[in-house]
Design an enzyme around this catalytic site. Structure first.
Site, PDB file in Angstrom:
ATOM      1  CB  VAL A   1      -1.103  -0.453  -3.182  1.00 22.31           C
ATOM      2  CG1 VAL A   1      -0.889   0.916  -3.150  1.00 22.31           C
ATOM      3  CG2 VAL A   1      -2.615  -0.694  -3.446  1.00 22.31           C
ATOM      4  N   PRO A   2       1.876  -0.412  -4.925  1.00 18.11           N
ATOM      5  CG  PRO A   2       2.633   0.683  -6.774  1.00 18.11           C
ATOM      6  CD  PRO A   2       1.203   0.175  -6.140  1.00 18.11           C
ATOM      7  CB  CYS A   3       3.663   1.645  -0.577  1.00 14.90           C
ATOM      8  SG  CYS A   3       4.033   0.242   0.369  1.00 14.90           S
ATOM      9  CG  HIS A   4       7.839  -1.677  -3.932  1.00 14.08           C
ATOM     10  ND1 HIS A   4       6.403  -2.344  -3.936  1.00 14.08           N
ATOM     11  CD2 HIS A   4       8.322  -1.740  -5.366  1.00 14.08           C
ATOM     12  CE1 HIS A   4       6.214  -2.519  -5.392  1.00 14.08           C
ATOM     13  NE2 HIS A   4       7.210  -2.368  -6.186  1.00 14.08           N
TER      14      HIS A   4
END
Lengths: 177, 236
Positions: B149-152
């Site tokens: 889950v691309p929280c970056h």
């Protein structure tokens, strides 16, 4: 292709690639970065280069791939970038227009209109216009660079040119014949 | 050729900076990075319904029975992603047990396209809590499955990175990786456009790769979207 041959090639083409990248991205630092990334990709893949391809086709394919992906990411922040570069470009162009009568360059204000007009041209057509008018590539090479048919190249260019012609006419350029 | 051609040619004239080719040649001579073992340093915790947690550093995988399959798939996909060969994950993710607010935040983060970034405030606005950007930051900070889950892809409004579970250098690394990897790749011979990482995309020959900025662009020049990976444009 050995390392030295590639270095010669990079030197020969850097300027032309830069011109196309700049027209696509409208930003000097981004254009330089794109040229560098495209050449690094070609360098890494130089073993797979086939002489069936024109060198320019190979390099332009790599460059347009990098530029197009850059434009994809930029979708949301286009307005900010353009506002910055237009001001920058106007000041860079200023010396060219001071020698009135000597140069045929259009005044900076009209250039801004043209840049805006160019932004109205759909991405794919704009890319083809850049390749065609910066480096004078022919339809067949354009088709090969973008992996599309020659007829699509023609229709896209015609569409892009029509938008630009309208803009030139509206801006008092009398670009029509 | 008419006057439009001449005018366009004149407008398009650009001169490259004189030191450009020297700088590029210097970059070409820089040594190539060595082999990367980063993917091996991640550990997964999986249940039957999917990956539940992703950890970095020392540790071991936690999975039994069918969950092992999810771990194998996640590890393979993560390795491809870190090598720039994949732009999306298809391994199932199991987010059961997290709160409703965090669930909505993570769902929003999941929608940020590969290579793009958004701000904490924008996510807060999108989930209908415009003043909750700090809470959004906390919810993302507690993301059990970073990278997947691309929280970056969420950064501060002023352009700085903000907090990241695996450290700011890792966030830079992921965003740089995504910046250098195209998302939509078309095949010049079949005229089909795929997402990078699709099985069909991997079979496209090096000289047949054409990158597109959107599916609509690709369709406008005669390509069609792949029926397996189903690339779609995000609604504006």
């Amino acid at each position: 292709m050995d390392e030295r041959a590639f270095a010669r090639l990079a030197e020969e083409y850097a300027g032309r690639l830069y011109a196309v990248a700049y027209r696509m991205l409208g930003h000097r630092a981004d254009a330089e970065d794109a040229v560098q990334r495209a050449l690094l990709k070609c360098y890494a893949a130089r073993a797979s280069y086939s002489p069936r391809w024109a060198v320019s086709t190979w390099l332009y394919r790599a460059l347009t791939n990098v530029c197009i992906d850059e434009l994809r990411r930029r979708r949301v922040r286009t307005d900010v970038i353009d506002a910055g570069t237009e001001a920058g470009e106007a000041s860079e162009r200023a010396p060219a227009r001071s020698g009135r009568g000597v140069t045929t360059a259009a005044p900076a204000v009209e250039r801004l209109d043209l840049r805006r007009a160019l932004e109205r041209v759909p991405r794919e057509a704009r890319l083809l216009l850049s390749l065609r008018y910066v480096d004078g590539l022919d339809y067949r090479e354009l088709a090969k660079i973008r992996g599309i048919s020659v007829n699509t190249v023609k229709s896209q260019l015609a569409r892009g040119k029509a938008i630009m012609r309208d803009a030139l006419r509206a801006g008092g350029h009398d670009g029509s014949n | 050729m008419d006057r439009t051609d001449d005018t366009l040619r004149e407008i398009f004239a650009v001169t490259a900076p004189p030191t450009l080719s020297a700088r590029i040649l210097a970059a070409l001579r820089a040594p190539a990075p060595g082999p990367d073992t980063l993917a091996e340093r991640f550990h997964f915790e999986a249940g039957e319904r999917g990956i539940r947690r992703l950890r970095y550093g020392r540790g071991r995988d936690v999975a039994v029975g069918r969950a092992r399959r999810h771990v194998e798939q996640a590890r393979a996909e993560l390795a491809e992603y870190l090598a720039g060969g994949r732009t999306f994950f298809s391994v199932p993710i199991d987010l059961s047990g997290i709160g409703e607010f965090q669930d909505r935040v993570l769902a929003r983060a999941q929608e940020i396209p590969y290579g793009e970034v958004t701000s904490y405030a924008e996510i807060a606005r999108r989930i209908g809590h415009p003043r909750a950007s700090r809470a959004v930051g906390n919810a993302l900070g507690a993301n059990p499955v970073p990278v997947l889950v691309p929280c970056h892809r969420v950064i501060r409004g002023d352009g700085t990175w903000g907090h990241y579970a695996f450290g700011p250098a890792f966030k830079t690394r992921l965003l740089t990786l995504e910046r250098g990897t195209p998302l939509l790749v078309g095949c010049a011979s079949t005229r089909i456009v795929c997402r990078r990482g699709c099985a069909h995309e991997r079979r496209i020959a090096e000289h047949g790769r054409v990158v597109f900025a959107s599916v609509a662009d690709a369709v406008s020049v005669g390509y069609r979207p792949c029926k397996v990976c189903r690339p779609r444009d995000r609604a504006a």
